[in-house]
Design a protein around this motif. Structure first.
Motif, PDB file in Angstrom:
ATOM      1  N   LYS A 166      64.815  15.084  55.297  1.00 21.86           N
ATOM      2  CA  LYS A 166      65.070  14.237  56.465  1.00 21.86           C
ATOM      3  C   LYS A 166      63.891  13.316  56.730  1.00 21.86           C
ATOM      4  O   LYS A 166      64.074  12.131  57.079  1.00 21.86           O
ATOM      5  CB  LYS A 166      65.347  15.104  57.696  1.00 21.86           C
ATOM      6  CG  LYS A 166      65.645  14.297  58.958  1.00 21.86           C
ATOM      7  CD  LYS A 166      65.945  15.197  60.148  1.00 21.86           C
ATOM      8  CE  LYS A 166      66.231  14.365  61.388  1.00 21.86           C
ATOM      9  NZ  LYS A 166      66.527  15.243  62.569  1.00 21.86           N
ATOM     10  N   GLN A 167      62.678  13.827  56.538  1.00 19.04           N
ATOM     11  CA  GLN A 167      61.484  13.008  56.732  1.00 19.04           C
ATOM     12  C   GLN A 167      61.512  11.786  55.821  1.00 19.04           C
ATOM     13  O   GLN A 167      61.196  10.661  56.237  1.00 19.04           O
ATOM     14  CB  GLN A 167      60.232  13.850  56.456  1.00 19.04           C
ATOM     15  CG  GLN A 167      58.919  13.119  56.672  1.00 19.04           C
ATOM     16  CD  GLN A 167      57.717  13.981  56.323  1.00 19.04           C
ATOM     17  OE1 GLN A 167      57.858  15.097  55.850  1.00 19.04           O
ATOM     18  NE2 GLN A 167      56.529  13.451  56.543  1.00 19.04           N
ATOM     19  N   VAL A 168      61.909  12.004  54.566  1.00 12.11           N
ATOM     20  CA  VAL A 168      61.988  10.884  53.620  1.00 12.11           C
ATOM     21  C   VAL A 168      63.134   9.949  53.990  1.00 12.11           C
ATOM     22  O   VAL A 168      62.967   8.715  54.020  1.00 12.11           O
ATOM     23  CB  VAL A 168      62.163  11.400  52.177  1.00 12.11           C
ATOM     24  CG1 VAL A 168      62.327  10.229  51.205  1.00 12.11           C
ATOM     25  CG2 VAL A 168      60.994  12.283  51.764  1.00 12.11           C
ATOM     26  N   LEU A 169      64.293  10.513  54.288  1.00 13.73           N
ATOM     27  CA  LEU A 169      65.482   9.686  54.519  1.00 13.73           C
ATOM     28  C   LEU A 169      65.413   8.884  55.818  1.00 13.73           C
ATOM     29  O   LEU A 169      66.152   7.904  55.971  1.00 13.73           O
ATOM     30  CB  LEU A 169      66.739  10.559  54.517  1.00 13.73           C
ATOM     31  CG  LEU A 169      67.070  11.260  53.188  1.00 13.73           C
ATOM     32  CD1 LEU A 169      68.373  12.044  53.311  1.00 13.73           C
ATOM     33  CD2 LEU A 169      67.156  10.266  52.038  1.00 13.73           C
ATOM     34  N   THR A 170      64.553   9.299  56.735  1.00 12.81           N
ATOM     35  CA  THR A 170      64.412   8.550  57.999  1.00 12.81           C
ATOM     36  C   THR A 170      63.146   7.703  58.025  1.00 12.81           C
ATOM     37  O   THR A 170      62.878   7.030  59.018  1.00 12.81           O
ATOM     38  CB  THR A 170      64.405   9.511  59.202  1.00 12.81           C
ATOM     39  OG1 THR A 170      63.342  10.464  59.052  1.00 12.81           O
ATOM     40  CG2 THR A 170      65.742  10.241  59.327  1.00 12.81           C
ATOM     41  N   ALA A 171      62.383   7.719  56.948  1.00 15.55           N
ATOM     42  CA  ALA A 171      61.131   6.949  56.906  1.00 15.55           C
ATOM     43  C   ALA A 171      61.430   5.455  56.872  1.00 15.55           C
ATOM     44  O   ALA A 171      62.454   5.007  56.336  1.00 15.55           O
ATOM     45  CB  ALA A 171      60.318   7.352  55.683  1.00 15.55           C
ATOM     46  N   THR A 172      60.535   4.681  57.450  1.00 14.35           N
ATOM     47  CA  THR A 172      60.649   3.216  57.403  1.00 14.35           C
ATOM     48  C   THR A 172      59.699   2.612  56.376  1.00 14.35           C
ATOM     49  O   THR A 172      59.879   1.460  55.979  1.00 14.35           O
ATOM     50  CB  THR A 172      60.367   2.612  58.777  1.00 14.35           C
ATOM     51  OG1 THR A 172      59.068   3.052  59.232  1.00 14.35           O
ATOM     52  CG2 THR A 172      61.424   3.057  59.790  1.00 14.35           C
ATOM     53  N   THR A 173      58.713   3.382  55.965  1.00 13.86           N
ATOM     54  CA  THR A 173      57.802   2.955  54.898  1.00 13.86           C
ATOM     55  C   THR A 173      57.503   4.160  54.017  1.00 13.86           C
ATOM     56  O   THR A 173      57.585   5.309  54.461  1.00 13.86           O
ATOM     57  CB  THR A 173      56.473   2.392  55.446  1.00 13.86           C
ATOM     58  OG1 THR A 173      55.826   3.412  56.243  1.00 13.86           O
ATOM     59  CG2 THR A 173      56.699   1.151  56.293  1.00 13.86           C
ATOM     60  N   ALA A 174      57.146   3.898  52.774  1.00 12.41           N
ATOM     61  CA  ALA A 174      56.762   4.965  51.852  1.00 12.41           C
ATOM     62  C   ALA A 174      55.251   5.057  51.787  1.00 12.41           C
ATOM     63  O   ALA A 174      54.561   4.032  51.786  1.00 12.41           O
ATOM     64  CB  ALA A 174      57.314   4.685  50.458  1.00 12.41           C
ATOM     65  N   PRO A 175      54.699   6.272  51.754  1.00  5.07           N
ATOM     66  CA  PRO A 175      53.238   6.412  51.701  1.00  5.07           C
ATOM     67  C   PRO A 175      52.637   5.922  50.390  1.00  5.07           C
ATOM     68  O   PRO A 175      51.445   5.605  50.337  1.00  5.07           O
ATOM     69  CB  PRO A 175      53.018   7.915  51.890  1.00  5.07           C
ATOM     70  CG  PRO A 175      54.299   8.554  51.495  1.00  5.07           C
ATOM     71  CD  PRO A 175      55.374   7.581  51.833  1.00  5.07           C
ATOM     72  N   SER A 176      53.437   5.853  49.312  1.00 10.17           N
ATOM     73  CA  SER A 176      52.957   5.366  48.023  1.00 10.17           C
ATOM     74  C   SER A 176      54.163   4.871  47.235  1.00 10.17           C
ATOM     75  O   SER A 176      55.317   5.113  47.618  1.00 10.17           O
ATOM     76  CB  SER A 176      52.225   6.465  47.248  1.00 10.17           C
ATOM     77  OG  SER A 176      53.105   7.542  46.951  1.00 10.17           O
ATOM     78  N   THR A 177      53.898   4.187  46.134  1.00 13.77           N
ATOM     79  CA  THR A 177      55.011   3.611  45.360  1.00 13.77           C
ATOM     80  C   THR A 177      54.870   3.921  43.873  1.00 13.77           C
ATOM     81  O   THR A 177      54.722   3.011  43.049  1.00 13.77           O
ATOM     82  CB  THR A 177      55.079   2.089  45.575  1.00 13.77           C
ATOM     83  OG1 THR A 177      53.803   1.501  45.253  1.00 13.77           O
ATOM     84  CG2 THR A 177      55.449   1.749  47.008  1.00 13.77           C
ATOM     85  N   PRO A 178      54.906   5.202  43.490  1.00 13.68           N
ATOM     86  CA  PRO A 178      54.919   5.522  42.065  1.00 13.68           C
ATOM     87  C   PRO A 178      56.217   5.046  41.420  1.00 13.68           C
ATOM     88  O   PRO A 178      57.241   4.904  42.097  1.00 13.68           O
ATOM     89  CB  PRO A 178      54.826   7.046  42.053  1.00 13.68           C
ATOM     90  CG  PRO A 178      55.485   7.455  43.340  1.00 13.68           C
ATOM     91  CD  PRO A 178      55.096   6.398  44.333  1.00 13.68           C
ATOM     92  N   LEU A 179      56.186   4.803  40.120  1.00 13.76           N
ATOM     93  CA  LEU A 179      57.428   4.549  39.409  1.00 13.76           C
ATOM     94  C   LEU A 179      58.242   5.837  39.396  1.00 13.76           C
ATOM     95  O   LEU A 179      57.700   6.929  39.217  1.00 13.76           O
ATOM     96  CB  LEU A 179      57.141   4.097  37.981  1.00 13.76           C
ATOM     97  CG  LEU A 179      56.457   2.733  37.817  1.00 13.76           C
ATOM     98  CD1 LEU A 179      56.168   2.471  36.341  1.00 13.76           C
ATOM     99  CD2 LEU A 179      57.314   1.622  38.397  1.00 13.76           C
ATOM    100  N   VAL A 180      59.543   5.738  39.576  1.00  9.14           N
ATOM    101  CA  VAL A 180      60.397   6.921  39.689  1.00  9.14           C
ATOM    102  C   VAL A 180      61.553   6.829  38.707  1.00  9.14           C
ATOM    103  O   VAL A 180      62.263   5.818  38.661  1.00  9.14           O
ATOM    104  CB  VAL A 180      60.950   7.083  41.122  1.00  9.14           C
ATOM    105  CG1 VAL A 180      61.884   8.295  41.202  1.00  9.14           C
ATOM    106  CG2 VAL A 180      59.811   7.223  42.128  1.00  9.14           C
ATOM    107  N   GLY A 181      61.731   7.897  37.928  1.00 13.93           N
ATOM    108  CA  GLY A 181      62.921   8.072  37.121  1.00 13.93           C
ATOM    109  C   GLY A 181      63.687   9.263  37.641  1.00 13.93           C
ATOM    110  O   GLY A 181      63.094  10.298  37.962  1.00 13.93           O
ATOM    111  N   MET A 182      65.007   9.138  37.773  1.00 13.39           N
ATOM    112  CA  MET A 182      65.830  10.227  38.286  1.00 13.39           C
ATOM    113  C   MET A 182      67.065  10.385  37.404  1.00 13.39           C
ATOM    114  O   MET A 182      67.618   9.395  36.918  1.00 13.39           O
ATOM    115  CB  MET A 182      66.259   9.958  39.736  1.00 13.39           C
ATOM    116  CG  MET A 182      65.131   9.903  40.735  1.00 13.39           C
ATOM    117  SD  MET A 182      65.687   9.507  42.437  1.00 13.39           S
ATOM    118  CE  MET A 182      66.713  10.932  42.831  1.00 13.39           C
TER     119      MET A 182
END
Length: 348
Positions: A270-286
């Motif tokens: 929920k913390q991630v899904l309600t965030a307005t900014t990201a604390p960092s921007t690593p490249l992400v593969g999912m």
């Protein structure tokens, strides 16, 4: 009498078990496709037991026979077996399934060195894979894997690493196989584990092995733990590879509500899904299986991370929540992420 052999036959998958005297009182199919229980009961036939199912929308199917009074058994008619954290399963390939070419490709000579790191959470055990002959003082890119020994045993992760280097798809790198230890406790969005990983394990590895551009990978709860660590210690990892992550929410995963750390997991998600900014921007593969339960929460998470400005590559594969499914997409999905993070085959 037809051959007593489980097989794909046209639009059906047919499971068979010989039992001429009908000594068994019943047989059911264990599977992970979410099929209705009433569809899984074998019917008595002349030679024993038989179950016919419409061909599912996956490209391989893992299963067991649940035989009354005997319990779970692999299929004696099928020589295809696959290992996993919960034992062996029988499996059938469906039309179009091809195993990754790197499984049989030549690998490089390598070493595997044990490493134990003390942390406030207790000792964290790992093994460090590296190309043979490269000194610890020689700087290499670094990949860390949750459930590392299991990924090596059941998904061929160390062979993948060696085959990618041998083929030139990836430059030489080091791989840290992290033992899960108290897996649910540690990986389920545990702040103490995030601290242990980022403030103790990674620095200890980097102190012993000169490293650059660390990437963290994990599957299921291991994927959740990877994202949780980077979220709370931003900038630790240059890349994240998250497979079938356990990104539970009450809306997508009410069936998981009895999991002992459900509230902790859903609270972080929920913390991630309600965030307005990201604390960092690593490249992400999912990655996720198109028919597994976690695919829904992975779609939600991938969309949110992209909305927060992260570069996210999300791929779905026609399989379920298992090590073979995760293995089958290491190349190209993990390969592409590592090349993007590390700068290509030369690692520059």
């Amino acid at each position: 009498m037809p051959a007593v052999l489980s097989a794909v036959e046209g639009a059906e998958v047919v499971f068979r078990l010989a039992d001429l005297s009908h000594a068994f009182t019943g047989v059911r199919l264990w599977q992970e496709l979410g099929l209705a229980a009433e569809l899984l009961e074998f019917k008595p036939v002349d030679y024993g037991w038989e179950l016919r199912l419409p061909r599912p929308s996956v490209h391989r199917m893992e299963y067991l026979f649940d035989i009354a009074d005997l319990g779970m058994r692999t299929d004696p008619t099928n020589s295809r077996l696959v290992g996993g954290a919960f034992g062996e399963h029988s499996w059938l390939p469906l039309p179009g399934y091809v195993e990754p070419a790197w499984i049989t490709a030549e690998s490089i000579a390598s070493t595997l060195t044990p490493l134990t790191v003390e942390s406030p959470l207790g000792p964290v055990d790992a093994q460090v894979w590296a190309p043979e002959g490269i000194a610890p003082t020689f700087e290499l890119p670094l990949l860390l894997a949750h459930d590392g020994p299991e990924f090596a045993a059941y998904a061929g992760l160390t062979h993948y690493a060696g085959a990618m280097v041998a083929s030139g798809r990836l430059s030489p790198f080091r791989l840290v196989l992290m033992h899960p230890t108290a897996r649910n406790l540690w990986y389920a969005a545990n702040p103490q584990y995030a601290e242990a990983l980022t403030q103790h394990v990674l620095p200890a590895v980097q102190a012993q092995y000169r490293s650059r551009k660390p990437v963290m990978m994990g599957a299921s709860l291991g994927a959740l733990a990877a994202l949780h660590a980077e979220w709370h210690y931003p900038g630790t990892f240059d890349g994240l590879f998250l497979q079938s992550g356990s990104f539970f929410t009450p809306e997508t995963d009410p069936q998981e509500s009895k999991f002992e750390f459900y509230a902790r997991v859903t609270g972080f998600v929920k913390q991630v899904l309600t965030a307005t900014t990201a604390p960092s921007t690593p490249l992400v593969g999912m990655t996720a299986g198109t028919t597994e339960e976690n695919v829904h929460n992975n779609r939600v998470m991938a969309a949110k991370l992209a909305d927060l400005g992260l570069t996210v590559a999300f791929g779905e594969t026609p399989d379920m929540h298992n090590f073979t499914a995760w293995r089958d997409v290491l190349d190209p999905d993990l390969t592409d992420l590592l090349r993007q993070t590390w700068g290509g085959a030369d690692g520059a």
